[in-house]
Structures are given as C-alpha cells and as structure tokens.
Motif scaffolding. Structure first.
Motif, PDB file in Angstrom:
ATOM      1  N   THR A 169       0.822  -1.211   0.000  1.00  0.00           N
ATOM      2  CA  THR A 169       0.000   0.000   0.000  1.00  0.00           C
ATOM      3  C   THR A 169       0.859   1.265   0.000  1.00  0.00           C
ATOM      4  O   THR A 169       0.379   2.341  -0.345  1.00  0.00           O
ATOM      5  CB  THR A 169      -0.938   0.047   1.229  1.00  0.00           C
ATOM      6  OG1 THR A 169      -0.148   0.058   2.432  1.00  0.00           O
ATOM      7  CG2 THR A 169      -1.881  -1.147   1.242  1.00  0.00           C
ATOM      8  N   VAL A 170       2.121   1.150   0.377  1.00  0.00           N
ATOM      9  CA  VAL A 170       3.028   2.301   0.428  1.00  0.00           C
ATOM     10  C   VAL A 170       4.326   1.921  -0.274  1.00  0.00           C
ATOM     11  O   VAL A 170       5.083   1.093   0.223  1.00  0.00           O
ATOM     12  CB  VAL A 170       3.338   2.734   1.880  1.00  0.00           C
ATOM     13  CG1 VAL A 170       4.299   3.917   1.881  1.00  0.00           C
ATOM     14  CG2 VAL A 170       2.069   3.066   2.635  1.00  0.00           C
ATOM     15  N   GLY A 171       4.569   2.491  -1.450  1.00  0.00           N
ATOM     16  CA  GLY A 171       5.836   2.232  -2.125  1.00  0.00           C
ATOM     17  C   GLY A 171       5.901   0.936  -2.888  1.00  0.00           C
ATOM     18  O   GLY A 171       6.989   0.405  -3.118  1.00  0.00           O
ATOM     19  N   ALA A 241      -1.697  11.016  -0.158  1.00  0.00           N
ATOM     20  CA  ALA A 241      -2.304  11.299   1.143  1.00  0.00           C
ATOM     21  C   ALA A 241      -2.732  10.013   1.844  1.00  0.00           C
ATOM     22  O   ALA A 241      -2.602   9.892   3.071  1.00  0.00           O
ATOM     23  CB  ALA A 241      -3.500  12.230   0.964  1.00  0.00           C
ATOM     24  N   ARG A 242      -3.239   9.054   1.070  1.00  0.00           N
ATOM     25  CA  ARG A 242      -3.617   7.771   1.682  1.00  0.00           C
ATOM     26  C   ARG A 242      -2.395   7.055   2.253  1.00  0.00           C
ATOM     27  O   ARG A 242      -2.443   6.488   3.352  1.00  0.00           O
ATOM     28  CB  ARG A 242      -4.329   6.889   0.653  1.00  0.00           C
ATOM     29  CG  ARG A 242      -5.700   7.406   0.235  1.00  0.00           C
ATOM     30  CD  ARG A 242      -6.417   6.424  -0.677  1.00  0.00           C
ATOM     31  NE  ARG A 242      -7.606   7.043  -1.248  1.00  0.00           N
ATOM     32  CZ  ARG A 242      -7.704   7.475  -2.502  1.00  0.00           C
ATOM     33  NH1 ARG A 242      -6.684   7.331  -3.340  1.00  0.00           N
ATOM     34  NH2 ARG A 242      -8.807   8.043  -2.941  1.00  0.00           N
ATOM     35  N   LYS A 243      -1.304   7.064   1.491  1.00  0.00           N
ATOM     36  CA  LYS A 243      -0.073   6.444   1.986  1.00  0.00           C
ATOM     37  C   LYS A 243       0.409   7.159   3.240  1.00  0.00           C
ATOM     38  O   LYS A 243       0.831   6.518   4.210  1.00  0.00           O
ATOM     39  CB  LYS A 243       1.002   6.488   0.900  1.00  0.00           C
ATOM     40  CG  LYS A 243       0.668   5.685  -0.347  1.00  0.00           C
ATOM     41  CD  LYS A 243       1.700   5.915  -1.435  1.00  0.00           C
ATOM     42  CE  LYS A 243       1.306   5.203  -2.722  1.00  0.00           C
ATOM     43  NZ  LYS A 243       2.279   5.447  -3.819  1.00  0.00           N
ATOM     44  N   GLY A 369       8.817   2.532  -7.244  1.00  0.00           N
ATOM     45  CA  GLY A 369       7.712   2.768  -6.321  1.00  0.00           C
ATOM     46  C   GLY A 369       6.336   2.661  -6.933  1.00  0.00           C
ATOM     47  O   GLY A 369       5.350   3.071  -6.323  1.00  0.00           O
ATOM     48  N   ALA A 370       6.234   2.120  -8.128  1.00  0.00           N
ATOM     49  CA  ALA A 370       4.931   1.956  -8.762  1.00  0.00           C
ATOM     50  C   ALA A 370       5.055   0.909  -9.852  1.00  0.00           C
ATOM     51  O   ALA A 370       6.148   0.458 -10.192  1.00  0.00           O
ATOM     52  CB  ALA A 370       4.441   3.285  -9.338  1.00  0.00           C
ATOM     53  N   THR A 375       4.227  -4.032  -7.696  1.00  0.00           N
ATOM     54  CA  THR A 375       3.235  -4.100  -6.621  1.00  0.00           C
ATOM     55  C   THR A 375       2.788  -5.528  -6.379  1.00  0.00           C
ATOM     56  O   THR A 375       2.684  -5.977  -5.228  1.00  0.00           O
ATOM     57  CB  THR A 375       2.026  -3.218  -6.962  1.00  0.00           C
ATOM     58  OG1 THR A 375       2.458  -1.876  -7.202  1.00  0.00           O
ATOM     59  CG2 THR A 375       1.005  -3.219  -5.829  1.00  0.00           C
ATOM     60  N   ALA A 376       2.528  -6.272  -7.461  1.00  0.00           N
ATOM     61  CA  ALA A 376       2.097  -7.664  -7.324  1.00  0.00           C
ATOM     62  C   ALA A 376       3.158  -8.514  -6.660  1.00  0.00           C
ATOM     63  O   ALA A 376       2.848  -9.409  -5.854  1.00  0.00           O
ATOM     64  CB  ALA A 376       1.731  -8.227  -8.696  1.00  0.00           C
TER      65      ALA A 376
END
Length: 394
Positions: A169-171, A241-243, A369-370, A375-376
């Motif tokens: 969820t972050v990074g 902001a969510r992170k 970071g994306a 992410t997976a």
C-alpha cells in the motif's frame, strides 16, 4: 527432490485488474520456488467488480491453466463467467458474490485458514475485510482505501497485526511498512517521515524537467501502469495522502483524511464529479500544460526542481508540490534513472525515516515505487510471509 509441503495457503483474490492479474501470474510462475520452500498457494476464488469465480468443493483450488486463461480473459475485457465452460468452478454474481466470500472466509477461517487478498481500488471491500478478520482469516492489501477509512475501521483491520500485511500500500514493493514497524517495535520513536511517496508523481516530475508536456507525461505514466485506473487519483495527491495517512496511523496519529493538507495538480472543474476519466484524458489534461510548464520554469530559474513531497511530523501531515534544490537528496531523485540501461523509464520513490537512532543520518528507502508487476511481487511476498500461520491438510 522438493521438500514436503509444510504450509498450504488458500487464497481468495478481490480485484483482477492490472495488479491482480500480475499477482496470479506470479503465483503460477513461482510454483517451483515455493515448492522448494515447502509452501503451496491455492487460489480458491477470484472476484472482480461484478462476480466471484470459486473452485469446486474438494478441489485443490483453481488450476494454473485456468488461472492463466483467467488473466487472458480479463485482459481482453471478458467476464469471469466466460471461464465456466472449463469446469471445476462456479460463478456467483453480486450481491450473492459478497455473501459467498464471507461464507468462504467463515468456513476456511475456522478450518484450514484463508488469506483474503485485496488488489481492488475501492472502498467497497471494507465490510468483507472486517468480516474476514472476525472469522480469523489473514488479510493482504494492495488496496490502500480500506486502511484510510474511519480510524475505527483501521483499528479493526490491524487488531491482529500478525494476520494482516499491507506492504504494497506504500511504495509498491519497497519495505517501508516493515521498516517503520521494526523501528517502532524496537522502542525507537520515529519523529518524522519525509519523501516522495508516489513513484508515479516522481516519474512525472522528473520527466517534466526534460521539457516534456504534462499531458504527454501523464498519459505515458498511465500506459506504463504507474497510475491508478483514474490518473486523477494520483494527480489529486489523494494517493499520496492515503499512503501518508497509513504511515501516520502506524506512528500513532489518530487522524483522518480531512486532517491532511493536500495540494491537487488539477482544479475542481476537471475533477471526477465534472468529467469522466475518458474526457479528462482526451481534453482535460491538456488544459493543465501551460500552468505546470510555468511552475517548472519558475523553479528552474532559481536552480530548483519540482517534487511532490510528503512530510509526516508531530501530529500532522502535509502533501504537495515543493521547489527543492537540484542537488538535494529529493531533487536528485530521477524517475527515469534506468532509462539508459533498460530503454524503459521507471518510477522511483524515496522515503526518509528519522528517529532517535536515525536522526542525523536517516534510514533511506529508495527504489521502484509503482507499477503493476512491482506491486504484485510485493503482495506475493506478503502472502508467503504468512506461511507459518498455516499448516498442511490432507
């Protein structure tokens, strides 16, 4: 000869968009690796926004050939129901699908255990996740939104911290959550966190330095899989902001999204309430080119660059564009650092963590970071990290 299977992890996946499909591909391709570790991941259900595909009872989950076909079908825009002809599975449509997920969590949570994996991009999964927690299930999140609802929901989801994983969820795949958690567990208070928490916006900002138009860069970021389905979720600063909120809550701040000062890169008249994602990409983005170009030039004349920065300190958070010296740590951060080696730009995040032990020389976490693939991979690592909570069943 592979060692005997010690841990069997049944998985239900919520969301089979870019991250979800990459996760399924990773699970299939990593079978030999996991077999050598004595781990078996069984995908027993996959849900999209309208339905749930579940394996037949008494099966070992959806087989790899079906999972591969599922990824191809969803990539082509086909519904999950198109896979029914393959057999070994059943389909449930909403709202029955939600009930079936909870039923599955209830049954498996009390027997073999279950990992409910949320790779969607919606708030709608919060109820299912909380029910899964009540059933004793484990939860793995790539979806940030459930952790940024009410503080009560956050407390509920993390009430058994060993049974929840949300590194991605972050990074994306960067070990930010793990690092923060380890520092806090050691009794070392974290005073502040500063950095570029969005690989997407890091990529956008560094590409602008090369004189590219804002609209072109954002479209390229979307095509590379760096942005959320609606790029405005990134450009609004809400994704950052969510992170920031997740990290702030980990630090003990009992705050909500309304408490964070967030700078959006587009005006309200170009927002989701005013136009569709398609219209924004086709005609809205170009309206931002001139103003963004002027800000980039103004910063450059002072020897600075623009970076979208988050700062968590004390009892609050700030998120927005800042002019930084080109030779500063964040100023030197380039979203296209590996373009020469790979011919493919990447998105880079940098997080600086300051604490008693890391005050004069902060702990720095930096890397891609994306991206759906990155992410997976982080999600799969989170799933495997839960293996000691599961045992082999006959």
């Amino acid at each position: 000869m592979a060692p005997p299977v010690r841990s069997v992890l049944p998985v239900v996946l919520l969301g089979c968009g870019g991250v979800g499909r990459h996760l399924l591909r990773h699970i299939v391709s990593c079978r030999p690796l996991h077999a050598n570790q004595g781990v078996a991941i069984r995908v027993v259900g996959v849900a999209d926004s309208s339905s749930l595909l579940v394996a037949d009872l008494h099966s070992n989950g959806l087989d790899d050939a079906l999972l591969t076909d599922l990824c191809a079908a969803k990539s082509a825009g086909s519904p999950l129901s198109s896979l029914l002809s393959r057999g070994q599975c059943q389909i449930f449509n909403n709202p029955e699908a939600r009930t079936k997920v909870i039923d599955t969590a209830s049954v498996l949570g009390k027997t073999t255990g279950l990992v409910l994996v949320d790779c969607s991009a919606t708030y709608d999964t919060v109820g299912m996740l909380k029910d899964a927690v009540d059933c004793g299930c484990c939860v793995v999140l790539a979806n940030k939104k459930p952790l940024t609802c009410t503080y009560e929901d956050f407390e509920k989801l993390v009430s058994n911290f060993r049974r929840i994983r949300f590194e991605s969820t972050v990074g994306a795949g960067l070990p930010v959550i793990a690092s923060v958690s380890r520092i806090l567990s050691s009794g070392d208070p974290i005073s502040r966190i500063v950095g570029s928490l969005s690989g997407t916006l890091g990529y956008v900002m560094s590409e602008l330095e090369d004189g590219k138009r804002f609209s072109e860069v954002v479209k390229a970021a979307k095509s590379l899989g760096y942005t959320e389905p609606d790029p405005r979720d990134d450009l609004s600063g809400m994704d950052v902001a969510r992170k920031a909120l997740i990290l702030a809550r980990l630090l003990g701040q009992q705050i909500s999204m309304e408490d964070i000062n967030v700078e959006s890169l587009y005006p309200r008249e170009l927002g989701p309430d005013a136009m569709s994602t398609k219209d924004f990409l086709e005609s809205g983005l170009v309206q931002l080119d001139k103003s963004i170009e002027e800000r980039v030039k103004a910063a450059s004349l002072k020897g600075n660059v623009l970076r979208y920065v988050c700062k968590i300190e004390g009892k609050g958070c700030q998120v927005g564009l800042q002019e930084l010296p080109k030779n500063s740590a964040l100023g030197r951060l380039r979203g296209s650092d590996n373009v020469v080696k790979t011919k493919q730009p990447t998105s880079v995040s940098r997080v600086e963590i300051y604490s008693r032990c890391y005050e004069s020389a902060p702990l720095v976490i930096q890397g891609a970071g994306a991206g759906n693939d990155t992410t997976a991979a982080g999600v799969l690592a989170d799933i495997v990290d839960l293996q000691d909570l599961f045992h082999k069943t006959d």
